[in-house]
Design a protein around this motif. Structure first.
Motif, PDB file in Angstrom:
ATOM      1  N   THR A  31       3.749  10.057 -11.344  1.00  0.00           N
ATOM      2  CA  THR A  31       4.611  11.130 -10.854  1.00  0.00           C
ATOM      3  C   THR A  31       5.920  10.501 -10.409  1.00  0.00           C
ATOM      4  O   THR A  31       5.927   9.616  -9.548  1.00  0.00           O
ATOM      5  CB  THR A  31       3.952  11.874  -9.672  1.00  0.00           C
ATOM      6  N   VAL A  32       7.008  10.959 -11.019  1.00  0.00           N
ATOM      7  CA  VAL A  32       8.336  10.456 -10.690  1.00  0.00           C
ATOM      8  C   VAL A  32       9.072  11.558  -9.946  1.00  0.00           C
ATOM      9  O   VAL A  32       9.197  12.674 -10.449  1.00  0.00           O
ATOM     10  CB  VAL A  32       9.117  10.043 -11.954  1.00  0.00           C
ATOM     11  N   VAL A  33       9.533  11.247  -8.754  1.00  0.00           N
ATOM     12  CA  VAL A  33      10.312  12.193  -7.963  1.00  0.00           C
ATOM     13  C   VAL A  33      11.774  11.982  -8.332  1.00  0.00           C
ATOM     14  O   VAL A  33      12.360  10.938  -8.040  1.00  0.00           O
ATOM     15  CB  VAL A  33      10.087  11.969  -6.452  1.00  0.00           C
ATOM     16  N   VAL A  34      12.338  12.958  -9.028  1.00  0.00           N
ATOM     17  CA  VAL A  34      13.729  12.870  -9.486  1.00  0.00           C
ATOM     18  C   VAL A  34      14.310  14.279  -9.519  1.00  0.00           C
ATOM     19  O   VAL A  34      13.729  15.171 -10.127  1.00  0.00           O
ATOM     20  CB  VAL A  34      13.838  12.163 -10.860  1.00  0.00           C
ATOM     21  N   ASN A  35      15.407  14.488  -8.821  1.00  0.00           N
ATOM     22  CA  ASN A  35      15.966  15.829  -8.694  1.00  0.00           C
ATOM     23  C   ASN A  35      17.101  16.116  -9.665  1.00  0.00           C
ATOM     24  O   ASN A  35      17.556  17.258  -9.749  1.00  0.00           O
ATOM     25  CB  ASN A  35      16.448  16.074  -7.266  1.00  0.00           C
ATOM     26  N   THR A  36      17.560  15.106 -10.367  1.00  0.00           N
ATOM     27  CA  THR A  36      18.658  15.305 -11.310  1.00  0.00           C
ATOM     28  C   THR A  36      18.623  14.227 -12.378  1.00  0.00           C
ATOM     29  O   THR A  36      18.205  13.101 -12.112  1.00  0.00           O
ATOM     30  CB  THR A  36      20.029  15.289 -10.593  1.00  0.00           C
ATOM     31  N   PHE A  37      19.066  14.600 -13.561  1.00  0.00           N
ATOM     32  CA  PHE A  37      19.274  13.620 -14.625  1.00  0.00           C
ATOM     33  C   PHE A  37      20.758  13.498 -14.938  1.00  0.00           C
ATOM     34  O   PHE A  37      21.146  13.010 -15.988  1.00  0.00           O
ATOM     35  CB  PHE A  37      18.463  13.965 -15.878  1.00  0.00           C
ATOM     36  N   ASN A  38      21.582  13.941 -14.007  1.00  0.00           N
ATOM     37  CA  ASN A  38      23.029  13.761 -14.098  1.00  0.00           C
ATOM     38  C   ASN A  38      23.332  12.431 -13.416  1.00  0.00           C
ATOM     39  O   ASN A  38      23.041  12.250 -12.238  1.00  0.00           O
ATOM     40  CB  ASN A  38      23.741  14.921 -13.396  1.00  0.00           C
ATOM     41  N   PHE A  39      23.908  11.491 -14.170  1.00  0.00           N
ATOM     42  CA  PHE A  39      24.099  10.130 -13.658  1.00  0.00           C
ATOM     43  C   PHE A  39      24.922  10.097 -12.373  1.00  0.00           C
ATOM     44  O   PHE A  39      24.580   9.394 -11.426  1.00  0.00           O
ATOM     45  CB  PHE A  39      24.741   9.244 -14.742  1.00  0.00           C
ATOM     46  N   THR A  40      26.009  10.860 -12.320  1.00  0.00           N
ATOM     47  CA  THR A  40      26.880  10.864 -11.142  1.00  0.00           C
ATOM     48  C   THR A  40      26.167  11.483  -9.942  1.00  0.00           C
ATOM     49  O   THR A  40      26.194  10.920  -8.846  1.00  0.00           O
ATOM     50  CB  THR A  40      28.183  11.624 -11.434  1.00  0.00           C
ATOM     51  N   VAL A  62       5.605   5.928 -20.652  1.00  0.00           N
ATOM     52  CA  VAL A  62       5.156   6.668 -21.832  1.00  0.00           C
ATOM     53  C   VAL A  62       4.644   5.691 -22.889  1.00  0.00           C
ATOM     54  O   VAL A  62       3.618   5.920 -23.524  1.00  0.00           O
ATOM     55  CB  VAL A  62       6.292   7.557 -22.394  1.00  0.00           C
ATOM     56  N   GLY A  63       5.347   4.578 -23.057  1.00  0.00           N
ATOM     57  CA  GLY A  63       4.920   3.549 -23.994  1.00  0.00           C
ATOM     58  C   GLY A  63       3.556   2.970 -23.646  1.00  0.00           C
ATOM     59  O   GLY A  63       2.826   2.507 -24.526  1.00  0.00           O
ATOM     60  N   GLN A  64       3.216   3.004 -22.369  1.00  0.00           N
ATOM     61  CA  GLN A  64       1.902   2.542 -21.911  1.00  0.00           C
ATOM     62  C   GLN A  64       0.860   3.673 -21.962  1.00  0.00           C
ATOM     63  O   GLN A  64      -0.250   3.518 -21.477  1.00  0.00           O
ATOM     64  CB  GLN A  64       2.004   1.986 -20.480  1.00  0.00           C
ATOM     65  N   LYS A  65       1.262   4.799 -22.520  1.00  0.00           N
ATOM     66  CA  LYS A  65       0.394   5.977 -22.653  1.00  0.00           C
ATOM     67  C   LYS A  65      -0.046   6.541 -21.305  1.00  0.00           C
ATOM     68  O   LYS A  65      -1.169   7.022 -21.143  1.00  0.00           O
ATOM     69  CB  LYS A  65      -0.797   5.681 -23.553  1.00  0.00           C
ATOM     70  N   LEU A  66       0.858   6.473 -20.334  1.00  0.00           N
ATOM     71  CA  LEU A  66       0.618   7.092 -19.033  1.00  0.00           C
ATOM     72  C   LEU A  66       1.162   8.516 -19.073  1.00  0.00           C
ATOM     73  O   LEU A  66       2.201   8.775 -19.688  1.00  0.00           O
ATOM     74  CB  LEU A  66       1.306   6.289 -17.930  1.00  0.00           C
ATOM     75  N   ASN A  67       0.461   9.436 -18.437  1.00  0.00           N
ATOM     76  CA  ASN A  67       0.927  10.818 -18.355  1.00  0.00           C
ATOM     77  C   ASN A  67       2.054  10.895 -17.331  1.00  0.00           C
ATOM     78  O   ASN A  67       1.954  10.303 -16.256  1.00  0.00           O
ATOM     79  CB  ASN A  67      -0.218  11.748 -17.953  1.00  0.00           C
ATOM     80  N   ILE A  68       3.082  11.665 -17.646  1.00  0.00           N
ATOM     81  CA  ILE A  68       4.260  11.760 -16.786  1.00  0.00           C
ATOM     82  C   ILE A  68       4.369  13.149 -16.171  1.00  0.00           C
ATOM     83  O   ILE A  68       4.296  14.158 -16.871  1.00  0.00           O
ATOM     84  CB  ILE A  68       5.554  11.469 -17.573  1.00  0.00           C
ATOM     85  N   THR A  69       4.550  13.171 -14.864  1.00  0.00           N
ATOM     86  CA  THR A  69       4.892  14.388 -14.137  1.00  0.00           C
ATOM     87  C   THR A  69       6.187  14.104 -13.390  1.00  0.00           C
ATOM     88  O   THR A  69       6.316  13.064 -12.736  1.00  0.00           O
ATOM     89  CB  THR A  69       3.791  14.770 -13.132  1.00  0.00           C
ATOM     90  N   LEU A  70       7.136  15.014 -13.516  1.00  0.00           N
ATOM     91  CA  LEU A  70       8.376  14.907 -12.758  1.00  0.00           C
ATOM     92  C   LEU A  70       8.321  15.925 -11.633  1.00  0.00           C
ATOM     93  O   LEU A  70       8.078  17.112 -11.879  1.00  0.00           O
ATOM     94  CB  LEU A  70       9.587  15.186 -13.653  1.00  0.00           C
ATOM     95  N   HIS A  71       8.520  15.484 -10.405  1.00  0.00           N
ATOM     96  CA  HIS A  71       8.630  16.384  -9.261  1.00  0.00           C
ATOM     97  C   HIS A  71      10.112  16.591  -8.989  1.00  0.00           C
ATOM     98  O   HIS A  71      10.834  15.622  -8.737  1.00  0.00           O
ATOM     99  CB  HIS A  71       7.934  15.799  -8.030  1.00  0.00           C
ATOM    100  N   VAL A  72      10.523  17.857  -9.033  1.00  0.00           N
ATOM    101  CA  VAL A  72      11.934  18.196  -8.971  1.00  0.00           C
ATOM    102  C   VAL A  72      12.178  19.214  -7.862  1.00  0.00           C
ATOM    103  O   VAL A  72      11.555  20.277  -7.849  1.00  0.00           O
ATOM    104  CB  VAL A  72      12.414  18.793 -10.319  1.00  0.00           C
TER     105      VAL A  72
END
Length: 142
Positions: A31-40, A62-72
């Motif tokens: 689980t990756v906590v990330v609120n934006t994919f805007n670099f600035t 993903v390359g390691q075949k891990l499931n990804i959840t984004l908390h936004v």
């Protein structure tokens, strides 16, 4: 199957370096906590940290075949213009994008009128899928 789920939660900054070891340690989900994919925006709201290590870490996981959840967490006037960008990710990747209760879910859902509730084990998250997507959209319930 869900009994064997082992989740690792991160801001993603060192995920690229850790992904292989996480897999070796039996982690199944990141689980990756990330609120934006805007670099600035990311840099301004994360004490000058760069977004690229987060993206690299997600790709490595993903390359390691891990499931990804984004908390936004969506905040009006900050990243509410990215709601459809997060939805778009579910067409390209088998991610679960889980919106946190930081803004009215009705506002978020109004931007995605074709969302359809899906059944299945999801704990305290109501999961939805957009027609044609490979990933899912979730809403964390209190």
């Amino acid at each position: 199957m869900t009994e064997n789920k082992k989740v690792f939660v991160t801001d993603g900054q060192d995920l690229a370096e850790r992904a292989e070891q996480l897999k070796a340690d039996g982690v199944t989900d990141v689980t990756v906590v990330v609120n934006t994919f805007n670099f600035t925006r990311y840099q301004e709201s994360n004490d000058g940290k760069e977004l690229q290590p987060v993206i690299d870490g997600i790709n490595k996981a993903v390359g390691q075949k891990l499931n990804i959840t984004l908390h936004v967490g969506i905040k009006e006037g900050f990243n509410d213009d990215e709601i459809l960008d997060f939805l778009q990710l579910t067409f390209q990747h088998k991610y679960d994008i889980v919106f946190l209760p930081t803004i009215s879910y009705d506002l978020i859902k109004s931007k995605m009128p074709a969302l359809r509730k899906v059944s299945g084990e999801s704990g305290n998250v109501d999961m939805y899928k957009y027609p044609g997507s490979v990933g899912r959209i979730g809403f964390l319930m209190n």
